[in-house]
Design an enzyme around this catalytic site. Structure first.
Site, PDB file in Angstrom:
ATOM      1  N   ALA A   1       4.670   7.622   2.585  1.00 26.91           N
ATOM      2  CA  ALA A   1       5.456   6.400   2.451  1.00 26.91           C
ATOM      3  C   ALA A   1       4.790   5.378   1.545  1.00 26.91           C
ATOM      4  O   ALA A   1       3.594   5.455   1.269  1.00 26.91           O
ATOM      5  CB  ALA A   1       5.645   5.791   3.840  1.00 26.91           C
TER       6      ALA A   1
ATOM      7  N   GLY B   1       0.839  -1.197   0.000  1.00 22.86           N
ATOM      8  CA  GLY B   1       0.000   0.000   0.000  1.00 22.86           C
ATOM      9  C   GLY B   1       0.867   1.237   0.000  1.00 22.86           C
ATOM     10  O   GLY B   1       2.092   1.148   0.120  1.00 22.86           O
TER      11      GLY B   1
ATOM     12  N   ASP C   1      -2.411  10.114  16.044  1.00 19.80           N
ATOM     13  CA  ASP C   1      -3.026  10.028  14.714  1.00 19.80           C
ATOM     14  C   ASP C   1      -3.979   8.833  14.633  1.00 19.80           C
ATOM     15  O   ASP C   1      -3.954   8.068  13.663  1.00 19.80           O
ATOM     16  CB  ASP C   1      -1.909   9.930  13.670  1.00 19.80           C
ATOM     17  CG  ASP C   1      -2.370  10.397  12.290  1.00 19.80           C
ATOM     18  OD1 ASP C   1      -3.461  10.994  12.201  1.00 19.80           O
ATOM     19  OD2 ASP C   1      -1.647  10.158  11.306  1.00 19.80           O
TER      20      ASP C   1
ATOM     21  N   LYS D   1       8.025  -0.026   5.724  1.00 24.56           N
ATOM     22  CA  LYS D   1       7.490   1.286   5.367  1.00 24.56           C
ATOM     23  C   LYS D   1       8.646   2.150   4.886  1.00 24.56           C
ATOM     24  O   LYS D   1       9.590   2.409   5.639  1.00 24.56           O
ATOM     25  CB  LYS D   1       6.811   1.900   6.594  1.00 24.56           C
ATOM     26  CG  LYS D   1       6.179   3.237   6.326  1.00 24.56           C
ATOM     27  CD  LYS D   1       5.190   3.596   7.429  1.00 24.56           C
ATOM     28  CE  LYS D   1       4.598   4.957   7.198  1.00 24.56           C
ATOM     29  NZ  LYS D   1       3.430   5.231   7.989  1.00 24.56           N
TER      30      LYS D   1
ATOM     31  N   GLY E   1       0.799   5.671   1.150  1.00 25.95           N
ATOM     32  CA  GLY E   1       0.091   6.794   1.763  1.00 25.95           C
ATOM     33  C   GLY E   1       0.746   8.091   1.357  1.00 25.95           C
ATOM     34  O   GLY E   1       1.495   8.126   0.379  1.00 25.95           O
ATOM     35  N   HIS E   2       0.479   9.144   2.108  1.00 24.87           N
ATOM     36  CA  HIS E   2       1.040  10.446   1.773  1.00 24.87           C
ATOM     37  C   HIS E   2       2.548  10.489   1.936  1.00 24.87           C
ATOM     38  O   HIS E   2       3.242  11.216   1.241  1.00 24.87           O
ATOM     39  CB  HIS E   2       0.446  11.521   2.681  1.00 24.87           C
ATOM     40  CG  HIS E   2      -0.999  11.772   2.421  1.00 24.87           C
ATOM     41  ND1 HIS E   2      -1.988  11.060   3.033  1.00 24.87           N
ATOM     42  CD2 HIS E   2      -1.610  12.649   1.594  1.00 24.87           C
ATOM     43  CE1 HIS E   2      -3.161  11.492   2.610  1.00 24.87           C
ATOM     44  NE2 HIS E   2      -2.960  12.441   1.737  1.00 24.87           N
TER      45      HIS E   2
HETATM   46  N1  LIG Z   1       2.215  -3.272   9.120  1.00 22.98           N
HETATM   47  C1  LIG Z   1       1.553  -3.285   7.966  1.00 22.98           C
HETATM   48  N2  LIG Z   1       1.166  -4.453   7.406  1.00 22.98           N
HETATM   49  C2  LIG Z   1       0.484  -4.467   6.243  1.00 22.98           C
HETATM   50  N3  LIG Z   1       0.129  -3.366   5.550  1.00 22.98           N
HETATM   51  C3  LIG Z   1       0.490  -2.176   6.059  1.00 22.98           C
HETATM   52  C4  LIG Z   1       1.221  -2.065   7.282  1.00 22.98           C
HETATM   53  N4  LIG Z   1       1.438  -0.747   7.546  1.00 22.98           N
HETATM   54  C5  LIG Z   1       0.859  -0.076   6.533  1.00 22.98           C
HETATM   55  N5  LIG Z   1       0.298  -0.914   5.642  1.00 22.98           N
HETATM   56  C6  LIG Z   1      -0.456  -0.517   4.447  1.00 22.98           C
HETATM   57  O1  LIG Z   1       0.330   0.392   3.668  1.00 22.98           O
HETATM   58  C7  LIG Z   1      -0.449   1.518   3.292  1.00 22.98           C
HETATM   59  C8  LIG Z   1       0.262   2.825   3.563  1.00 22.98           C
HETATM   60  O2  LIG Z   1       0.734   2.866   4.885  1.00 22.98           O
HETATM   61  P1  LIG Z   1       0.628   4.130   5.807  1.00 22.98           P
HETATM   62  O3  LIG Z   1      -0.813   4.519   5.908  1.00 22.98           O
HETATM   63  O4  LIG Z   1       1.299   3.797   7.104  1.00 22.98           O
HETATM   64  O5  LIG Z   1       1.472   5.197   5.000  1.00 22.98           O
HETATM   65  P2  LIG Z   1       1.470   6.755   5.259  1.00 22.98           P
HETATM   66  O6  LIG Z   1       2.204   7.437   4.156  1.00 22.98           O
HETATM   67  O7  LIG Z   1       1.939   7.029   6.676  1.00 22.98           O
HETATM   68  O8  LIG Z   1      -0.074   7.012   5.161  1.00 22.98           O
HETATM   69  P3  LIG Z   1      -0.956   8.239   5.556  1.00 22.98           P
HETATM   70  O9  LIG Z   1      -1.160   8.959   4.286  1.00 22.98           O
HETATM   71  O10 LIG Z   1      -2.213   7.593   6.087  1.00 22.98           O
HETATM   72  O11 LIG Z   1      -0.204   9.005   6.622  1.00 22.98           O
HETATM   73  C9  LIG Z   1      -1.761   1.404   3.987  1.00 22.98           C
HETATM   74  O12 LIG Z   1      -2.711   1.123   2.986  1.00 22.98           O
HETATM   75  C10 LIG Z   1      -1.667   0.252   4.930  1.00 22.98           C
HETATM   76  O13 LIG Z   1      -2.784  -0.545   4.844  1.00 22.98           O
END
Ligand SMILES: Nc1ncnc2c1ncn2[C@@H]1O[C@H](COP(=O)(O)OP(=O)(O)OP(=O)(O)O)[C@@H](O)[C@H]1O
Length: 503
Positions: A203, A198, A319, A220, A200-201
């Site tokens: 990572a 997946g 968060d 991540k 997100g913003h």
């Molecule tokens: N430990 C994990 N196991 C499986 N999938 C994960 C895990 N951590 C994150 N993901 C998946 O990866 C994707 C992105 O992760 P995450 O939301 O932590 O990134 P981010 O950039 O911090 O996002 P946000 O924009 O919500 O701040 C999510 O869709 C989540 O479901």
């Protein structure tokens, strides 16, 4: 396709004495071999050793150190620089590749385009269209069993045969252990990085496999950032060291963290996390529109257990939102298998895992919107006001989350205004709208009402929330309150997450 690669020695031996005189072959006997370029095409396996020379040139020119003869290779295609990098786990010699080509140098499928990039273990480099190599640093501490002599892995031949390191004499074992400690691994030494889980913003999250144990993890990978702040990198390392000590069944375990250079100017941060298999609570809400009370109760109870543990360790999540609540679902394998909770027919059990705890500060601002544009934030009034705040901010967010689970739309929203969403949050103005809340017990309305309290001193703590009668079957009628059940113009009701996801 035949790869026509020759090191300077081969080239010189073949046809040019001048080259032989002025360009000694790539790796001399005393040179430290820092890495290898490995051609893995079956039948054409080849390993080119890269000594720790300040610069090694790759190209068609006979003056290059590594000569590639394919037509799409430029005269000087790229240069490999040995540079000493100051990593968060110590110093390390690394290879920085600088593209100089017309047809491109590709790292893991991405074109460099006249940029530099610090090579990582396991990177796949393609020069031009088809000269493809795997890049490997020679000493990989984490892959080597203690008792194996790393010096024996300094192959001094280019014949492409990958010899296994030999067992060391016992006298060298303690110095090896010291070396293993002093030469810390990169995330790429320790893990194979596989498919994307997946993004997100901040990572992208990918599946990782621990090369030694086979453990499957989630890695991540934060977007690269300027390498201008050592202090911040150190802070990241220190904080993640603390977070790594947090162990609880309802919290995603943080297994490791790395800060690594991407190029001379940029660094990248990595978090190695316990992998959670069944997605976000957010997606479950979208799929079901809203969750049943009993299901919400069982999920929310676990969420509170996780928050309680964090707060007991003086960690504020900061968060809490359905995107950061991940689920592990045990599916039914046979018809009469006993369910362990109020789950769907095909589910035996669900374990909640809170993700991203304590990390909001590293991703910059706490997010004020979530992934569906225009849907509300989960932030407490004191965070909006940027005033001092405590662990109670998590309880406000938990209140928003509980509200959303039960009716599918958020308590604060511009569509409910005026006033604006911000002002609704700052004044704690929300209500339980008919018909959405008609069948929902007063008891949980009471809990939500005690979480969405502007004055954080009066707002329920996690312990108070967990002791609320809603969780205790026999007591759930002991609440006396007049919940703020309201009729509202249908047009004013915010869209549910489920509706928004279809827009
Ligand atoms: N430990 C994990 N196991 C499986 N999938 C994960 C895990 N951590 C994150 N993901 C998946 O990866 C994707 C992105 O992760 P995450 O939301 O932590 O990134 P981010 O950039 O911090 O996002 P946000 O924009 O919500 O701040 C999510 O869709 C989540 O479901």
């Amino acid at each position: 396709m035949q790869h026509s690669i020759s090191t300077k020695r081969e080239y010189a031996n073949e046809d040019d004495d001048v080259v032989k005189r002025h360009q000694p072959h790539l790796a001399g006997k005393t040179d430290e071999i820092i890495a290898r370029l490995i051609n893995l095409i079956p039948g054409k396996e080849q390993s080119i050793e890269l000594p720790a020379h300040p610069v090694i040139s790759v190209g068609r020119s006979r003056h290059c150190d590594i000569i590639l003869k394919e037509a799409d290779i430029s005269t000087i295609h790229c240069q490999l620089y040995t540079i000493q990098m100051d990593l968060d786990r110590g110093n390390r010699k690394m290879v920085n590749i600088v593209d100089k080509s017309r047809n491109g140098t590709f790292i893991n499928g991405n074109r460099l385009i006249k940029r530099d990039y610090i090579l990582k273990n396991g990177d796949r480099i393609v020069f031009g269209k088809s000269s493809s190599f795997l890049f490997k640093y020679t000493a990989i501490p984490d892959e080597v069993e203690v008792g194996v002599d790393l010096t024996a892995s300094k192959f001094n031949n280019n014949d492409g045969v990958f010899k296994k390191p030999q067992m060391a004499a016992s006298s060298s074992q303690s110095s090896l252990k010291k070396r293993l400690k002093s030469r810390p691994p990169s995330v790429f030494d320790k893990y194979l990085i596989e498919k994307e889980l997946g993004s997100g913003h901040y990572a992208t999250v990918k599946e990782g496999i621990n090369k030694r144990t086979g453990e499957v993890v989630a890695i991540k990978i934060f977007h690269p950032q300027q390498n201008d702040d050592h202090k911040k990198s150190n802070q990241f390392r220190e904080e993640t060291n603390i977070l790594m000590r947090v162990h609880h069944p309802n919290i995603v375990k943080l297994l490791d963290s790395f800060v690594e250079p991407v190029s001379k100017a940029q660094i990248q941060k990595y978090l190695v996390l316990e992998k959670v298999d069944d997605g976000e609570l957010f997606d479950r809400i979208i799929k079901k529109v809203s969750l049943r009370q009993e299901e919400t109760k069982a999920l929310f109870n676990q969420i509170l257990e996780g928050i309680k543990h964090l707060h007991s360790q003086n960690i504020i999540h900061r968060d809490i939102k359905p995107e950061n609540i991940l689920l592990n679902i045990t599916r039914r394998r046979y018809p009469d298998e006993k369910q362990l909770g109020p789950w769907d027919e095909d589910e035996i059990d669900i374990q909640v895992k809170i993700a991203d705890f304590g990390l909001a500060k590293f991703t910059g601002e706490i997010q004020f919107t979530n992934t569906l544009c225009g849907t509300p934030s989960y932030v407490a009034p004191e965070v909006l006001l940027k005033s001092d705040y405590s662990s109670k901010v998590d309880m406000w967010s938990a209140g928003v989350l509980l509200y959303v689970c039960l009716c599918g739309f958020p308590p604060f929203s511009d569509s409910l205004g005026p006033p604006s969403m911000r002002d609704q949050i700052l004044t704690g103005k929300f209500a339980f709208y008919s018909p959405y809340w008609d069948d929902i017990e007063d008891s949980v309305l009471h809990l939500v009402t005690n979480l969405l309290v502007v004055n954080s001193d009066v707002r329920f703590s996690v312990i108070e929330a967990m002791e609320h009668p809603w969780f205790k079957k026999s007591n759930s009628n002991s609440i006396s309150m007049e919940p703020n059940r309201l009729q509202i113009d249908q047009g004013k009701i915010p869209k549910t997450y489920s509706e928004l996801s279809k827009v």
